[in-house]
Design an enzyme around this catalytic site. Structure first.
Site, mmCIF file in Angstrom:
data_model
loop_
_atom_site.group_PDB
_atom_site.id
_atom_site.type_symbol
_atom_site.label_atom_id
_atom_site.label_comp_id
_atom_site.label_asym_id
_atom_site.label_seq_id
_atom_site.Cartn_x
_atom_site.Cartn_y
_atom_site.Cartn_z
ATOM 1 C CG HIS A 265 -6.241 -1.487 1.735
ATOM 2 N ND1 HIS A 265 -5.534 -1.226 2.819
ATOM 3 C CD2 HIS A 265 -6.262 -2.379 1.021
ATOM 4 C CE1 HIS A 265 -4.815 -2.310 2.619
ATOM 5 N NE2 HIS A 265 -4.886 -3.082 1.671
ATOM 6 C CD GLU A 266 -7.939 -3.312 -2.633
ATOM 7 O OE1 GLU A 266 -6.954 -3.048 -2.769
ATOM 8 O OE2 GLU A 266 -7.957 -4.107 -1.421
ATOM 9 C CG HIS A 269 -2.841 -1.664 -2.653
ATOM 10 N ND1 HIS A 269 -1.205 -1.817 -2.323
ATOM 11 C CD2 HIS A 269 -3.821 -2.300 -1.723
ATOM 12 C CE1 HIS A 269 -1.375 -2.726 -1.408
ATOM 13 N NE2 HIS A 269 -2.716 -2.880 -0.793
ATOM 14 C CD GLU A 295 -0.887 -4.924 2.216
ATOM 15 O OE1 GLU A 295 -1.954 -4.394 3.729
ATOM 16 O OE2 GLU A 295 -1.807 -5.023 0.861
#
Lengths: 498, 498
Positions: A265-266, A269, A295
């Site tokens: 997830h990170e 980003h 997101e």
């Protein structure tokens, strides 16, 4: 001042702002990662002074004069310069419309709200938080009226966080989501639950860390420019420019999948930020444009790619390399990481139920701004909506209305962008599949064609384009949330044998 | 401006400077500890901008006016304010005496010198470094002549780094050291060498890290305010104030004593800084006053305490707790960590030979400033003096004249303070023993009485007193280097059975 000189000063201004951002971001990051426990006051002092210096720079008469001069000569500006001036003037113009004494009072309310919320959550003490939260909402209504009297207050704040969205667009979006997800979840719940035993065991943090670096490399992150650290709650931060990015994770030694999905997830980003075109560095156009588009990258990698069957097939032998005790098959892993069940806490929610948590918050914010709901009635309404949308009983406010810090932090109107981001991803996938064999690439651990697709259409633009422009450029279509709900229906129908 | 207002502005100025120091120190620290490898350019950009902002703040017309107003009203200032104004004006006054274009040219020379030195050392290429180092020394001579025409150039620079010292005092100091240490070392070398096999084996970094925290606690460091990290070269840094300190170490897995003494050495620096009185925080009086007094703390803990028999008796069972493979006795450890042998590299030198390395540098600097030596002849002279003082043959310039970055970094006149610091400690010990049973305390791992002695006499004053005032307050005596040489003679006579 000549225009050419003004343009040079515009560059210099943004370089200085980037350096201040580097400093304040790094002080925050240090506090979350390696600082000893007793130095928070020192950090707060430096952050207050540096933020003020940066604020004074951004709002000084000289800066406002410079920006207005440039704004009055739009025909002479490049596309980059126009957007830089627009973004820099946005906050200044907002401030110019708020009476100074009200602005100062508002800042004080927000500091008190944040302090109060931390203690209230810890002590499950809604009553202590209610008065200040009432003031927070009152100020948000007043500010919206000063800044955009022609708009509904909530529309002002929605657009403030995700340029271009409104209650009209969010209503349509959430209605579609609710119509599909609520019945889908009911059917899922009627079936036997998926087994996730494969995720559990003992996985030393040191091994998980090595695994994290392998995940980062596979995703296409440059380990030369993206650092990894551990924190209580995972996050991504850039230090002054997209040239220096850090992600964090948290290792639970009884479940390797928790950190695995945090890193993915990170990492999403970080791919977005670090994918900014080189010439955007040290300008306000550097790094991702909005929370919604951000997101849409992180949740795309975490869920749409990371929780796909193809990814589980690729990653299962890698998991076994780092954690030889893991037995079973890639299919066992696929089922385990897609187990869906309604819960109380947003940040622990799975792919299917996540949007329902956001809907509760959206409904409540909308009714508060419309004066159809009072702050004092929030806990009861929160609990009622959690029962209605998710079917769970909220045992206390700590696990209910007090769980998120967004309202106390002044981020009202911010939640919808999380759900939008999730939904955007399904439409990227459909479009991407027209030219890239996504499953085959993922199954082979070859992320380059996927990264290239996103870099070309999304990442390189940083904040040059608005969120809506980014989305249209990526998909060539208008946003259609049924693409997301169809994706969910197909995935969970197959998984649960509905 | 009224005086009271000026006093408030003086506080505010120093608070801002502290915040900038926090930012720039943290960016440096991050670069040395956790930053990914490819972000140096981003760091350099932010450091350049923030340093310039801080510099502009410290030297603006408004600041100079403020300081001169206060300086003109000394009778109305507190002792703290007087010293703050004095220290803040010191650099400004220096700059005022240097013609602006020369100051700018000097800055450029220093950047080039630092860049060139790194490559020259790596490639053992003295010739590439010689021209720029010539310019560095020329500028140092010119600056001294502008700033203090009444003084010898080297005296100006010695005093610049350690307020109050001069060639006269250093000559006397080093002559005494040489007269005692050179013959002592000869006698040591005539004896069989001490065995240090006990230090060697395999000591995993993770175990050494746990041991480091135990050492820090025993020394009396607050783990709430002092962080520990790993870097290529150990150092100590404070982040904006004495309220947030970081030390670093380097773990060699084949020798536990290397990091042990790094932690104790850096811990000594950190005790000094963090021992500043609370009211000094966010002023220029915060943290240690000079390199000499700083080294007198770090080397006191490292050598005088840390390499004492009492400490070895205390620490040996602790060592065995973390590294059960270590066999032998506390006495074996004591002998191993005191093995003295002349070497090529200053930062690897033992307690006995360390000052000889400094003497070589002092001699050379003195003769360069007196025009008795030219930069081009430095390598030959360096090698000759190493042979004379230490009895070693220098194989190449990387292990000789190019080993230290001080000259390239503009720190000329800085070396003597290292040796002075070592010598100060012996006199502290003698004085401390009048009221504290130092050996008994150390043997019991009870550092509190030692820390209290130093805190009361040295640490609490930060930079309020000059180095000479600090020394006199601590010892009640004038500095006498024979206390140090006697300490060495007694210690090594017993150790080597001379």
């Amino acid at each position: 001042m000549k225009l050419q000189e003004a343009k040079e000063k515009l560059i210099e201004l943004q370089q200085k702002m980037a350096a201040y951002n580097h400093a304040t971001s790094l002080i925050y990051y240090d506090g979350a990662t390696t600082a000893p426990k007793g130095v928070a006051d020192n950090r707060a002092q430096s952050l207050a002074i540096l933020s003020q210096e940066s604020y004074l720079l951004a709002t000084s008469e000289a800066t406002v004069g410079l920006l207005e001069l440039l704004d009055g000569n739009q025909a002479e500006l490049t596309q980059h310069e126009k957007r830089q001036v627009q973004l820099l003037l946005k906050d200044i113009r907002m401030m110019q419309k708020i009476p100074l004494e009200e602005y100062v009072a508002f800042q004080r309310v927000m500091v008190e709200a944040d302090d109060t919320w931390h203690t209230a959550k810890e002590k499950n003490d809604w009553k202590s938080f209610e008065p200040i939260l009432t003031k927070v909402f009152d100020y948000h209504k007043k500010i919206a009226a000063w800044c955009a009297p022609e708009k509904a207050a909530y529309d002002y704040w929605l657009d403030h966080y995700e340029e271009g969205i409104s209650m009209a667009s969010c209503d349509a979006f959430f209605t579609t989501l609710r119509e599909h997800i609520v019945p889908l979840l009911k059917r899922v719940q009627a079936k036997p639950q998926l087994d996730n035993a494969i995720l559990h065991g003992h996985f030393p943090a040191a091994d998980q860390e090595k695994f994290s670096f392998e995940l980062m490399k596979v995703m296409g992150l440059s380990l030369d420019r993206v650092g990894l650290a551990t924190t209580e709650h995972p996050f991504t931060i850039n230090l002054g420019s997209h040239l220096d990015e850090r992600i964090t994770t948290h290792y639970y030694e009884d479940d390797f999948s928790n950190s695995m999905y945090s890193v993915i997830h990170e990492g999403g980003h970080a791919l977005y930020d670090t994918g900014s075109a080189a010439e955007l560095a040290y300008t306000v156009l550097d790094c991702g444009v909005s929370m919604g588009i951000h997101e849409s990258q992180s949740r795309f990698f975490e869920n749409i790619i990371g929780r796909s069957r193809a990814f589980c097939e690729y990653i299962f032998p890698v998991v076994q390399k780092y954690f030889p005790q893991v037995q079973g098959t890639a299919e066992d892993l696929y089922r385990a990481v897609n187990r869906a069940e309604p819960g109380l806490i947003r940040i622990e929610a799975d792919e299917l139920t996540y949007a329902l948590h956001i809907m509760v918050r959206y409904e409540l914010e909308k009714r508060l701004f419309a004066n159809e709901l009072e702050v004092k009635d929030l806990p009861a309404e929160w609990n009622r909506l959690y029962k209605e949308y998710l079917g769970v009983e909220v045992p206390d406010d700590t696990h209910g209305v007090l769980q998120d810090g967004h309202w106390a932090g002044g981020n009202i109107g911010y939640f919808p962008s999380y759900a939008l981001g999730s939904a955007y991803g399904a439409q990227y996938l459909r479009k991407m599949k027209e030219t890239v064999d996504v499953d085959a690439c993922v199954r082979a651990g070859n992320f380059a064609p996927i990264d290239e697709w996103l870099r070309e259409r999304i990442w390189q633009y940083g904040s040059l384009l608005t969120p809506a422009e980014v989305f249209r450029r990526a998909t060539g279509e208008e946003f259609d949330p049924t693409v997301f709900t169809t994706y969910l229906e197909e995935k969970f129908t197959e998984l649960y044998g509905l």
